[in-house]
Structures are given as structure tokens and as C-alpha cells.
Motif scaffolding. Structure first.
Motif, PDB file in Angstrom:
ATOM      1  N   UNK A 219     -35.516  20.566  -2.005  1.00 34.31           N
ATOM      2  CA  UNK A 219     -34.100  20.330  -2.246  1.00 34.31           C
ATOM      3  C   UNK A 219     -33.650  21.092  -3.495  1.00 34.31           C
ATOM      4  N   UNK A 220     -34.441  21.007  -4.561  1.00 36.46           N
ATOM      5  CA  UNK A 220     -34.110  21.724  -5.795  1.00 36.46           C
ATOM      6  C   UNK A 220     -34.035  23.230  -5.538  1.00 36.46           C
ATOM      7  N   UNK A 221     -34.994  23.753  -4.775  1.00 33.01           N
ATOM      8  CA  UNK A 221     -35.023  25.187  -4.496  1.00 33.01           C
ATOM      9  C   UNK A 221     -33.830  25.619  -3.656  1.00 33.01           C
ATOM     10  N   UNK A 222     -33.454  24.797  -2.675  1.00 34.54           N
ATOM     11  CA  UNK A 222     -32.308  25.135  -1.828  1.00 34.54           C
ATOM     12  C   UNK A 222     -31.018  25.152  -2.631  1.00 34.54           C
ATOM     13  N   UNK A 223     -30.870  24.201  -3.548  1.00 35.30           N
ATOM     14  CA  UNK A 223     -29.666  24.185  -4.377  1.00 35.30           C
ATOM     15  C   UNK A 223     -29.627  25.387  -5.322  1.00 35.30           C
TER      16      UNK A 223
ATOM     17  N   UNK B 280     -23.629  25.896   3.725  1.00 29.46           N
ATOM     18  CA  UNK B 280     -23.305  24.599   3.126  1.00 29.46           C
ATOM     19  C   UNK B 280     -24.553  23.719   3.192  1.00 29.46           C
ATOM     20  N   UNK B 281     -25.198  23.538   2.065  1.00 28.75           N
ATOM     21  CA  UNK B 281     -26.413  22.724   1.997  1.00 28.75           C
ATOM     22  C   UNK B 281     -26.064  21.370   1.397  1.00 28.75           C
ATOM     23  N   UNK B 282     -26.565  20.300   2.028  1.00 33.52           N
ATOM     24  CA  UNK B 282     -26.258  18.941   1.586  1.00 33.52           C
ATOM     25  C   UNK B 282     -27.525  18.304   1.012  1.00 33.52           C
TER      26      UNK B 282
ATOM     27  N   UNK C 168     -28.422  13.140  10.025  1.00 33.33           N
ATOM     28  CA  UNK C 168     -27.104  13.647   9.642  1.00 33.33           C
ATOM     29  C   UNK C 168     -27.248  15.063   9.088  1.00 33.33           C
ATOM     30  N   UNK C 169     -26.162  15.591   8.556  1.00 35.40           N
ATOM     31  CA  UNK C 169     -26.239  16.902   7.893  1.00 35.40           C
ATOM     32  C   UNK C 169     -27.024  16.822   6.585  1.00 35.40           C
ATOM     33  N   UNK C 170     -27.230  15.627   6.038  1.00 36.93           N
ATOM     34  CA  UNK C 170     -28.052  15.444   4.829  1.00 36.93           C
ATOM     35  C   UNK C 170     -29.459  15.103   5.312  1.00 36.93           C
ATOM     36  N   UNK C 171     -30.163  16.109   5.841  1.00 36.91           N
ATOM     37  CA  UNK C 171     -31.280  15.840   6.741  1.00 36.91           C
ATOM     38  C   UNK C 171     -32.659  16.323   6.292  1.00 36.91           C
TER      39      UNK C 171
ATOM     40  N   UNK D 138     -28.026  11.655  -6.529  1.00 38.44           N
ATOM     41  CA  UNK D 138     -28.393  12.236  -7.812  1.00 38.44           C
ATOM     42  C   UNK D 138     -27.821  13.630  -8.028  1.00 38.44           C
ATOM     43  N   UNK D 139     -27.092  14.151  -7.048  1.00 36.34           N
ATOM     44  CA  UNK D 139     -26.486  15.479  -7.160  1.00 36.34           C
ATOM     45  C   UNK D 139     -25.064  15.410  -6.633  1.00 36.34           C
ATOM     46  N   UNK D 140     -24.416  16.567  -6.550  1.00 35.03           N
ATOM     47  CA  UNK D 140     -23.099  16.621  -5.945  1.00 35.03           C
ATOM     48  C   UNK D 140     -23.169  16.478  -4.444  1.00 35.03           C
ATOM     49  N   UNK D 141     -22.023  16.395  -3.806  1.00 36.62           N
ATOM     50  CA  UNK D 141     -21.947  16.224  -2.353  1.00 36.62           C
ATOM     51  C   UNK D 141     -22.618  17.377  -1.624  1.00 36.62           C
ATOM     52  N   UNK D 142     -22.406  18.606  -2.107  1.00 32.52           N
ATOM     53  CA  UNK D 142     -23.066  19.781  -1.539  1.00 32.52           C
ATOM     54  C   UNK D 142     -23.914  20.435  -2.620  1.00 32.52           C
TER      55      UNK D 142
END
Length: 334
Positions: free
Chosen positions: A31-35, A46-48, A73-76, A249-253
Motif C-alpha cells: 500500500x505504501x509503495x502504491x501510494x 486512482x488507487x484506494x 470493493x475498490x479498496x481491495x 490512516x490515509x486519505x481517501x485515495x
């Protein structure tokens, strides 16, 4: 050093606990790497983020059997990893590459791998619930031993499809686990600002189904609750609703600002960051050695680095594939 921990009538061996930690950490690192890639403009999608949900995802993966099915969901990211989807194929799909779960055509919102029971993810809030109800009805009609789980955020409980699916599942006693990953934010709006009652468990109880609220930052308690819920659904006693309360713990996207989040709330939530907190618990209860944890951490870091290298090296879909996997042949319906 202890070798196991009791979890109700069951026991988790040290290897199980390390596996759970490894999954939580891999989810966090990926997740950290994708952001980071999204903010740098190298991942143009758009990464969630799923930060805050790692413990819930890991617990769900351990509660389900391989033959069980999951709708997300999209937060998957965490759900997909927990159900057994390869990180390589997940990240390749984030980049829109042909080695992705949907051959680069779905992107972050549309992962799926039916070979491991990860049936679909949806980009419309709440839309996965009726799909899961349909899959659960199929399992029931097949007289199979299969359970279907569906994950969704707190915001989805205010969508009409949520109530329709809940009603049908309760009416037909479907083998369905409704798992609300309550991170307390619907995009940029706190739950207290959009819901007249924040007792989401009560919404489920109004349909006559069993409902439980659990601390989603606690992986072992969440696992115990989810195992009981899955067992209830599998035994033919109808659906179960579980509200796992966490915090985003992060923003929406991946690139969204989240300065609107109350600083004291975010600080308190970050103090319970699932993977680091679970690591401390393993050490304090002498359930893992430094060597064990360092090996798990290196393996997770290597897996994430490998997945991103693999994805970046994967090719983009060819224009000739534009209509492939879009239309069914008439003969397929005969």
C-alpha cells in the motif's frame, strides 16, 4: 518461548501468527509503495489505500476456506492478498498491464481471481452486496458447503443495495458473511456527519440477523469473531453481519489530502497501526523471536519489490485486445 495461543476452542500455532503478521505487513508495504508511485505520477490510476484495515483483512483470510468466495470493493488490496491473489498480478493490474488480474483492463477498482474465490471487486459503493447475495443463493441451491463473504465500508450501509441484500439474505437464510470494514470515513465525511445512528450493527439486527461489533485493530479478536460468523453461515443458520471498527490512516485515495481529519483522532489511530502493533504483541508475549520477525519482514519487503518490478516490466494491453473479454459469444449461451 511460547509456541501457540488459544483462540476460543481453537489454537493458533506460532507459524500461523507469523503468517498473519506477514500478510498484514505485506499489505502495508504494498500500500505504501502504491501510494508513493501514484504521487510520483508513475502509477497513473486512482488507487484506494487500505491502511488501517490490515488486521481485518488478515483475519478474514484466515477465517475463510479456499473454496469460499469473497466479493470486495475498490479498496481491495488487503482483501485480495488475504484470499490468495498473487501480489504480482495485483500490482500489474494497478499499472494496467497484461499480467494483471484483469489483463490490465480493470485497473485498481476491478481486481478478480476466481481461481482462489476472489470473485469480483466493484467501483460503485454498496454494489457488491447484491452480487454476494446472488453467489450465496447459488451456493445454497447447489447444496454446497461454501460460504460467501462481502466486504464494504461504513458508507455503503446508507446505500439502498445494502438494505436490499441484507433483507434477501435474512429472508432466505443465505450462507453469507457481511463484513463492514468501518474506517469511520465516507470519502471526506465522518460517519457521525452522515449517519443519524452510528450503530451499524443495529441496522443489521433490524433485519433479524445475528450481528457483532469488534475492534478491527485487534487481529486475533477479529479472527475469533469472523470464524464464529463463518461457522454460523456455513451451518445453515443464516447470514451474519460483522462490523469491524478501525480508522482510515490515509486519505481517501492515494493522492488525496486528509488534513480535514482531526489530528488527535489520527494520532490515536496511528498509535494502533495494525502491523507494528501486532509485531510488538508477538514480541511481548514471546511468540516470535527477533530472527523470526526479521525473516518475515525481509520476505515481505522482497515480495513487494519483486511485484512492482514485475508489474513495471509487464507489457501494456495491445489495441487488438480492445474487444476481447467484453462480449460473450452467442454459442456460450446455448
Amino acid at each position: 518461548m511460547s509456541t501457540a495461543v488459544s483462540l476460543g476452542p481453537a489454537t493458533l500455532e506460532r507459524a500461523d501468527l507469523l503468517s498473519m503478521y506477514r500478510l498484514m505487513l505485506t499489505t502495508k508495504l504494498a500500500d505504501d509503495a502504491a501510494r508513493t508511485e501514484t504521487k510520483a505520477g508513475r502509477l497513473q490510476a486512482a488507487f484506494y489505500p487500505v491502511r488501517g484495515l490490515e488486521a481485518v483483512c488478515a483475519a478474514l483470510g484466515m477465517a475463510l476456506r479456499p473454496e469460499d468466495q469473497l466479493v470486495s470493493t475498490y479498496r481491495n488490496l488487503g482483501d485480495a492478498l488475504a484470499k490468495g491473489v498473487s501480489l504480482r498480478s495485483i500490482v500489474a493490474e494497478l499499472y494496467g498491464r497484461i499480467d494483471g488480474t484483469s489483463r490490465g483492463k480493470g485497473g485498481p477498482m476491478h481486481l478478480h481471481d476466481t481461481s482462489v474465490g476472489f470473485m469480483t471487486t466493484t467501483g460503485i459503493v454498496g454494489s457488491g452486496l447484491p452480487i454476494a447475495a446472488g453467489l450465496a443463493l447459488a451456493a445454497q441451491l447447489d447444496k454446497s458447503d461454501r460460504v460467501v463473504a462481502v466486504t464494504f465500508g461504513d458508507g455503503a450501509t446508507s446505500i439502498g443495495a445494502f438494505h436490499e441484500a441484507m433483507n434477501l439474505a435474512a429472508l432466505w437464510d443465505l450462507p453469507l458473511l457481511f463484513l463492514c470494514q468501518n474506517n469511520q470515513w465516507g470519502e471526506h465525511t465522518s460517519i457521525a456527519a452522515y449517519a443519524g445512528s452510528i450503530d451499524l450493527r443495529g441496522r443489521a439486527e433490524s433485519y433479524g440477523m445475528a450481528a457483532v461489533r469488534v475492534d478491527g485493530f485487534d487481529p486475533l479478536t477479529t479472527l475469533s469473531v469472523l470464524r464464529d460468523a463463518v461457522a454460523t453461515a456455513r451451518s445453515g443458520n443464516g447470514p451474519v453481519f460483522v462490523e469491524a471498527v478501525t480508522y482510515r490512516l490515509t486519505g481517501h485515495t492515494g493522492t488525496a489530502d486528509y488534513s480535514y481529519v482531526p489530528a488527535e483522532e489520527l494520532e490515536a489511530a496511528l498509535a494502533r497501526d495494525p502491523a507494528p502493533t501486532f509485531r510488538d504483541w508477538l514480541v511481548n508475549n514471546e511468540l516470535a523471536s527477533g530472527t523470526d520477525l526479521e525473516a518475515a519482514e525481509q520476505a515481505s519487503a522482497d515480495e513487494v519489490a519483486d511485484a512492482f518490478d514485475f508489474a513495471r516490466a509487464s507489457k501494456l494491453p495491445h489495441v487488438d485486445d480492445l474487444y476481447t473479454d467484453v462480449f460473450a459469444r452467442a454459442v456460450d449461451w446455448m
